[in-house]
Design a protein around this motif. Sequence first.
Motif, short mmCIF file in Angstrom:
data_model
loop_
_atom_site.label_atom_id
_atom_site.label_comp_id
_atom_site.label_asym_id
_atom_site.label_seq_id
_atom_site.Cartn_x
_atom_site.Cartn_y
_atom_site.Cartn_z
N GLY A 168 20.72 7.70 -5.07
CA GLY A 168 20.89 6.26 -4.67
C GLY A 168 19.68 5.46 -5.41
N GLY A 169 18.64 6.14 -5.77
CA GLY A 169 17.52 5.34 -6.21
C GLY A 169 16.49 5.31 -5.27
N TYR A 170 16.74 5.84 -3.92
CA TYR A 170 15.90 5.38 -2.89
C TYR A 170 14.69 6.51 -2.81
N ALA A 171 13.53 6.13 -3.10
CA ALA A 171 12.37 6.86 -2.97
C ALA A 171 12.11 7.30 -1.74
N ILE A 172 12.15 6.56 -0.75
CA ILE A 172 12.01 6.71 0.74
C ILE A 172 13.22 6.73 1.58
N ASP A 173 13.20 7.32 2.81
CA ASP A 173 14.63 7.26 3.47
C ASP A 173 15.28 5.79 3.71
N LYS A 174 16.43 5.70 3.06
CA LYS A 174 17.09 4.28 3.05
C LYS A 174 17.37 3.71 4.69
N LYS A 189 20.23 -2.58 -1.41
CA LYS A 189 21.18 -1.91 -1.92
C LYS A 189 21.10 -1.08 -3.43
N ASP A 190 20.00 -1.96 -3.96
CA ASP A 190 19.87 -1.19 -5.50
C ASP A 190 19.09 0.04 -5.38
N GLY A 191 18.43 0.46 -4.32
CA GLY A 191 17.60 1.46 -4.45
C GLY A 191 16.35 1.15 -4.16
N SER A 192 15.84 -0.27 -4.60
CA SER A 192 14.67 -0.57 -4.18
C SER A 192 14.24 -1.03 -2.74
N PHE A 193 12.94 -1.44 -2.53
CA PHE A 193 12.57 -1.92 -1.16
C PHE A 193 11.95 -3.04 -1.42
N THR A 194 12.11 -3.93 -0.37
CA THR A 194 10.96 -5.35 -0.28
C THR A 194 9.90 -4.65 0.69
N PHE A 198 -8.54 -1.28 -1.83
CA PHE A 198 -7.85 -1.56 -0.54
C PHE A 198 -6.81 -0.62 -0.35
N PHE A 199 -5.92 -0.98 -1.50
CA PHE A 199 -4.55 -0.39 -1.49
C PHE A 199 -4.37 1.30 -1.29
N LEU A 200 -5.57 1.78 -2.19
CA LEU A 200 -5.81 3.34 -2.25
C LEU A 200 -6.24 3.78 -1.07
N GLU A 201 -7.12 3.25 -0.47
CA GLU A 201 -7.87 3.65 0.91
C GLU A 201 -6.71 3.57 1.95
N ASN A 202 -5.89 2.45 1.90
CA ASN A 202 -5.09 2.30 3.22
C ASN A 202 -3.67 2.76 3.21
N PHE A 203 -3.15 2.45 1.74
CA PHE A 203 -1.74 2.98 1.47
C PHE A 203 -1.38 3.94 0.28
N PRO A 204 -2.04 5.06 0.31
CA PRO A 204 -2.03 5.69 -0.98
C PRO A 204 -0.69 6.31 -1.32
N SER A 205 0.18 6.60 -0.10
CA SER A 205 1.60 6.94 -0.28
C SER A 205 2.29 5.90 -1.13
N ALA A 206 2.12 4.56 -0.64
CA ALA A 206 3.02 3.46 -1.13
C ALA A 206 2.37 3.04 -2.81
N VAL A 207 1.08 3.35 -2.84
CA VAL A 207 0.62 3.24 -4.48
C VAL A 207 1.11 4.34 -5.39
N GLN A 208 1.30 5.23 -4.79
CA GLN A 208 1.79 6.53 -5.50
C GLN A 208 3.61 6.19 -6.06
N ILE A 209 4.13 5.79 -4.87
CA ILE A 209 5.58 5.62 -5.31
C ILE A 209 5.58 4.23 -6.40
N VAL A 210 5.01 3.00 -5.96
CA VAL A 210 5.15 1.75 -6.72
C VAL A 210 4.55 1.92 -7.86
N GLY A 211 3.51 2.58 -7.77
CA GLY A 211 2.43 2.47 -9.21
C GLY A 211 1.55 1.35 -8.74
#
Length: 436
Positions: free
Chosen positions: A242-248, A267-272, A294-307
């Motif tokens: 479904g394009g979902y990188a994390i649980d939908k 619905k298109d598999g993206s997240f806002t 800031f992002f790498l320190e605090n939200f490394p998993s989000a950086v990895q998924i989004v780029g």
Amino acid sequence: MTGTRPRKALVIGAGPVGALTALSLHRRGWEVELWESRDDPRGVDAAPSNLRSINLAISSRGLEALRSVDPSLAEQFQNEAIPMKGRMIHHVDGKQESQIYDPINEQCINSIGRPLLNQRLVESLPEEIKIRFNTKLSRVDLNHKYAYGSSADDKNVVPGEEHDDGEIASTGAGLSSGSKKGKNKEKEDSKSTSFDLIVGCDGSWSKVRTSMMRMERIDFSQSFIPHAYIELHMPADPTKPGGYAIDKNHLHIWPRHSFMLIGLPNKDGSFTLTLFLPFSSLAALTTREAASRFFLENFPSAVQIVGEKMLLDDFENNPRGNLVTINVTPSAWSSHALLLGDASHSMVPFYGQGLNCGLEDVRVLNSVLEKHKVPSTTSLEVGETDPQLELALKAYSIERQADLKAICELALQNYTEMRSHVLSPLHHFRRFLDSF
Ligand code: FAD
């Protein structure tokens, strides 16, 4: 005047609350005119990748309100929304922890793109409702029940600057973009109309409210929290189902005590994604390097998924929104004017109830008009006070007052809950026990 005529409502604002109000009053047999300062949303592709989209969680409160006006609307939104059965907490070390909202009855909230919701509501309006897009209320003569509006001169309006939604103008965009202000030019008062009742569904910076406050001793309070919100986008991952990188089916939260990131599925598999961060902390992130750290320190998993590039591009370019709580009492004046939705009660978004409450306003108004047997026709001259309608509006205002105050307070309390308390397993255990 001899004989009767339909009552005329002028609804200001074709946001979700204004559109539902217009439909609801039309269904009651009123003549309805609707003014909206923005363009007609019908026919625009409302996919999250095409529009800046605030995602909304629509709950049973909002669905019940939609159902009360048109059962097929609630059904349609339920089909278009994605159920979120709980929160997914993302810890800094990458661990994810699911916290189900209602393990017993399996109640959930539903994620839907705001532009899509708004578009569908406007599309549901029948032809008999006269809708004027690109028409901005400029002033109201409440004594004589006359409204004046202006049309935006398209050639002179900078996109994104023409609205009174208060999100952008005061705070500007990210790291690098300059101000685009000052190019608006409007044709003064090229539109006017009379009404029996003007309904201000014109959002937090309501002009109808300003006019009412000149007529009556209205208690008004407005307070901002220190946080800004910034929208970011997590694209669909074509390699995932479904394009979902994390649980939908979760509302994703990266809580970091004094700030947080949240993610709602599309619905298109993206997240806002929405970042909530104090303006004072934002002030320190003035370079791309600082933002990256800031992002790498605090939200490394989000950086990895989004780029990193996409995340930082959004962070740089997207507007910084204010978060405000507004209370207005009473929300009606005489038989002439009424406020619904954010115009009457803005709240911080942490309880996910701002829109749901606005839709509920429409349901409650409907039931009060019913209870007070306010007919859809009148024999009064425009400008005359209508005692029956005045009584009903007063009753509405009194009935809503305590509930709206309470929910604004709960929304503020949930501000700390979401960014901090959810990190404590003990807290979650206590909430779980509370649900028995
Ligand atoms: P608005 O949506 O503000 O619409 C007002 C309309 O009036 C606009 O279309 C505007 O163009 C028009 N207008 C303004 N001035 C004029 C004028 N002078 N003349 C003509 N037209 C005018 N709520 C939830 O229930 N669940 C959530 O999950 C949720 N999440 C949120 C997340 C964020 C980040 C934010 C900021 C809010 C969130 N909310 C949520 C709140 C929700 O967005 C609002 O409560 C809702 O949009 C209010 O709807 P409304 O129709 O009253 O006002």
